[in-house]
Design a protein around this motif. Structure first.
Motif, PDB file in Angstrom:
ATOM      1  N   ARG A  37       0.809  -1.225   0.000  1.00 51.66           N
ATOM      2  CA  ARG A  37       0.000   0.000   0.000  1.00 51.66           C
ATOM      3  C   ARG A  37       0.840   1.273   0.000  1.00 51.66           C
ATOM      4  O   ARG A  37       0.344   2.358   0.353  1.00 51.66           O
ATOM      5  CB  ARG A  37      -0.912  -0.003   1.242  1.00 51.66           C
ATOM      6  N   GLN A  38       2.097   1.169  -0.334  1.00 48.31           N
ATOM      7  CA  GLN A  38       2.964   2.352  -0.278  1.00 48.31           C
ATOM      8  C   GLN A  38       2.347   3.539  -1.024  1.00 48.31           C
ATOM      9  O   GLN A  38       1.681   3.360  -2.046  1.00 48.31           O
ATOM     10  CB  GLN A  38       4.328   2.037  -0.892  1.00 48.31           C
ATOM     11  N   ILE A  39       2.653   4.727  -0.522  1.00 41.27           N
ATOM     12  CA  ILE A  39       2.241   5.961  -1.194  1.00 41.27           C
ATOM     13  C   ILE A  39       3.489   6.597  -1.798  1.00 41.27           C
ATOM     14  O   ILE A  39       4.508   6.746  -1.120  1.00 41.27           O
ATOM     15  CB  ILE A  39       1.590   6.956  -0.206  1.00 41.27           C
ATOM     16  N   CYS A  40       3.390   6.959  -3.075  1.00 40.89           N
ATOM     17  CA  CYS A  40       4.539   7.531  -3.776  1.00 40.89           C
ATOM     18  C   CYS A  40       4.238   8.952  -4.229  1.00 40.89           C
ATOM     19  O   CYS A  40       3.244   9.188  -4.924  1.00 40.89           O
ATOM     20  CB  CYS A  40       4.878   6.664  -5.001  1.00 40.89           C
ATOM     21  N   ALA A  41       5.099   9.882  -3.843  1.00 43.96           N
ATOM     22  CA  ALA A  41       5.080  11.225  -4.428  1.00 43.96           C
ATOM     23  C   ALA A  41       5.847  11.104  -5.736  1.00 43.96           C
ATOM     24  O   ALA A  41       7.018  10.736  -5.738  1.00 43.96           O
ATOM     25  CB  ALA A  41       5.767  12.208  -3.495  1.00 43.96           C
ATOM     26  N   SER A  42       5.175  11.380  -6.854  1.00 42.11           N
ATOM     27  CA  SER A  42       5.764  11.038  -8.142  1.00 42.11           C
ATOM     28  C   SER A  42       5.670  12.186  -9.141  1.00 42.11           C
ATOM     29  O   SER A  42       4.640  12.855  -9.248  1.00 42.11           O
ATOM     30  CB  SER A  42       5.043   9.802  -8.707  1.00 42.11           C
ATOM     31  N   SER A  43       6.740  12.358  -9.903  1.00 43.89           N
ATOM     32  CA  SER A  43       6.742  13.403 -10.943  1.00 43.89           C
ATOM     33  C   SER A  43       6.230  12.859 -12.270  1.00 43.89           C
ATOM     34  O   SER A  43       6.363  13.518 -13.291  1.00 43.89           O
ATOM     35  CB  SER A  43       8.162  13.960 -11.111  1.00 43.89           C
TER      36      SER A  43
END
Ligand code: SF4
Length: 468
Positions: free
Chosen positions: A420-426
């Motif tokens: 369930r990881q949350i990724c801040a992504s460009s």
């Protein structure tokens, strides 16, 4: 009669109108990569077809390539199979292949512009949704399916419906900490992920006039996320200066002649459009997605919208998003804890993106609970960044500095979210499971905002970190 760029490019490439109402359109440049081309070549073989114009197709490898080693064979046998297939296909069909040894390998939409292959007035096709990126140069560029890849290989033509044109004007000045990524996320937020269906987006106005080519590519890249068939910006001096001296751009007098033609392909000042949208650039904030499509975006200082704020036909997907993301309406997006930070992709893996992110990386260290990756968009971007010492800036801050490729944008290589990881992504898509874990969660934002989130360990407002 006054014409748009779309009209002019379309006319210049029309072979004939088909009884279906579609146009048989000549494709000036065909870009291929390892994922969507193997079946097309297989069909070519089965049907005994030959390439119509082998020198108008260019190949690279990006989606499956590992970013921690170039050791062959790859551990993933499927990836190794795709790599071997594109090597064999390029050899057998006489296609120029920018592989790792070429020094130019990279994401297909980064490589085309940096080599000067992408030029104004062209039609460009690629078996990849984000082909709209090339519209930044005043091209008509769109993604195609595998059987269409076969069609272009065999005939250099496509049967395609001409889209209508919506002009999106953004005037005024962008505020501190607001980047091209925020502009396009804001546009998609306003017009919706289906707002562009049946349209090409023409981006115009002071904000785009002032943008660099790399910023324009970020905007055009995400046209497809707004449902548009393609997106473009009229070519101007910024475009021509970017192209001057690039390996495949015309040189000497031929360059000057090309500039005259390129300039003439821009929309006429009195051209009319099927739709027009006006946006005040000063109103755009650093923008973050909270949901499961790029239109579910808000300013970083806003709260997650209430279900009642959506049109009835959007409520179902909003409810799905609250549940999947485990983010409740009314909760601020700022402060959302992240597990992974990803800087890269064909949206934001260029040198100017890495420079902006590095400015933020200098301000602190990656939070202990965050895994942070920087993946340059191409070997050329990597070389430039390393020459400027940006790799060291990122390493010193606790980011991993990787080899070029698509990486965690789509996670067809080993770079994947876990659980369930949350990724801040460009990157450009926050669909369910997009980054390699079927339950992983993605928050789209600008590269500078990703770097800020990596350091804070949570979504944070870049404006608080930048000098006044
Ligand atoms: S970076 Fe992402 S969106 Fe761009 S071509 Fe690669 S997988 Fe597709």
């Amino acid at each position: 009669m006054a014409k748009t760029l779309l009209d002019k490019v379309w006319e210049a490439h029309t072979v004939r109108e088909l009884p279906s109402g579609q146009t048989q359109l000549f494709i000036g440049l065909h870009l291929i990569h390892e994922v969507t081309s193997p079946q097309a070549f297989q069909m070519m073989r089965e049907q005994g077809l030959k390439m119509a114009f082998p020198d108008r197709t260019v190949a690279t490898v990006d989606h499956i390539i590992p970013t921690d080693t170039r050791q062959r064979p790859y551990a993933d046998t499927q990836a190794e199979g795709m790599m071997s297939a594109i090597e064999r296909n390029c050899r057998e069909f006489g296609i120029r292949f920018f592989d790792v040894a070429s020094g130019h390998q990279g994401i297909v939409h980064v490589l085309g512009p940096e080599l000067g292959l992408t030029q104004p007035g062209l039609t460009i096709a690629c078996g990849d949704s984000h082909t709209s990126t090339h519209g930044a140069f005043g091209t008509v560029a769109f993604g195609i399916g595998t059987s269409q890849v076969r069609d272009v290989l065999a005939s250099q033509c496509l049967a395609i419906q001409k889209p209508k044109v919506r002009r999106i004007r953004v005037d005024g000045r962008l505020g501190k900490g607001v980047y091209a990524k925020d502009v396009i996320l804001h546009i998609i937020r306003l017009l919706g992920v289906k707002g562009g269906v049946g349209y090409a987006y023409e981006y115009a106005g002071e904000v785009f006039d002032r943008m660099s080519m790399e910023e324009r590519m970020t905007v055009c890249n995400m046209s497809i996320e707004g449902g548009a068939r393609c997106g473009y910006i009229n070519p101007d001096d910024t475009t021509f200066e970017y192209l001057r001296g690039r390996p495949f751009a015309p040189a000497g007098e031929a360059f000057d002649r090309a500039v005259s033609w390129w300039r003439a392909m821009a929309s006429d000042p009195d051209a009319s459009f099927d739709e027009e949208t006006y946006i005040d650039g000063a109103q755009i904030a650093p923008t973050v997605t909270w949901g499961i499509n790029p239109g579910q975006a808000i300013g970083v200082d806003e709260a997650i919208p209430a279900p009642q704020s959506f049109a009835p036909d959007e409520r179902e997907v909003a409810n799905d998003a609250y549940e999947y993301m485990e983010l409740a309406p009314g909760k601020p997006i700022r402060g959302t804890r992240i597990d992974v930070a990803f800087i890269g992709s064909c949206t934001n893996g260029r040198i100017s993106d890495l420079r902006e992110a590095a400015k933020v990386a200098k301000l602190g260290k990656v939070a202990a609970h965050v895994k942070a990756l920087v993946v340059p968009g191409s070997q050329e971007v990597a070389q430039e960044a390393e020459a400027e010492g940006l790799d060291q800036v990122f390493r010193d801050a606790g980011f991993e500095w990787r080899l070029p490729g698509c990486s965690m944008c789509l996670a067809m290589n080993p770079d994947k979210l876990q659980g369930r990881q949350i990724c801040a992504s460009s990157s450009n898509r926050n669909f369910k499971g997009r980054q390699g874990s079927p339950t992983g969660r993605t928050l789209l934002m600008s590269p500078a905002m990703v770097a800020a989130a990596a350091i804070a360990g949570e979504v944070t407002d870049i404006r608080d970190l930048l000098p006044q």
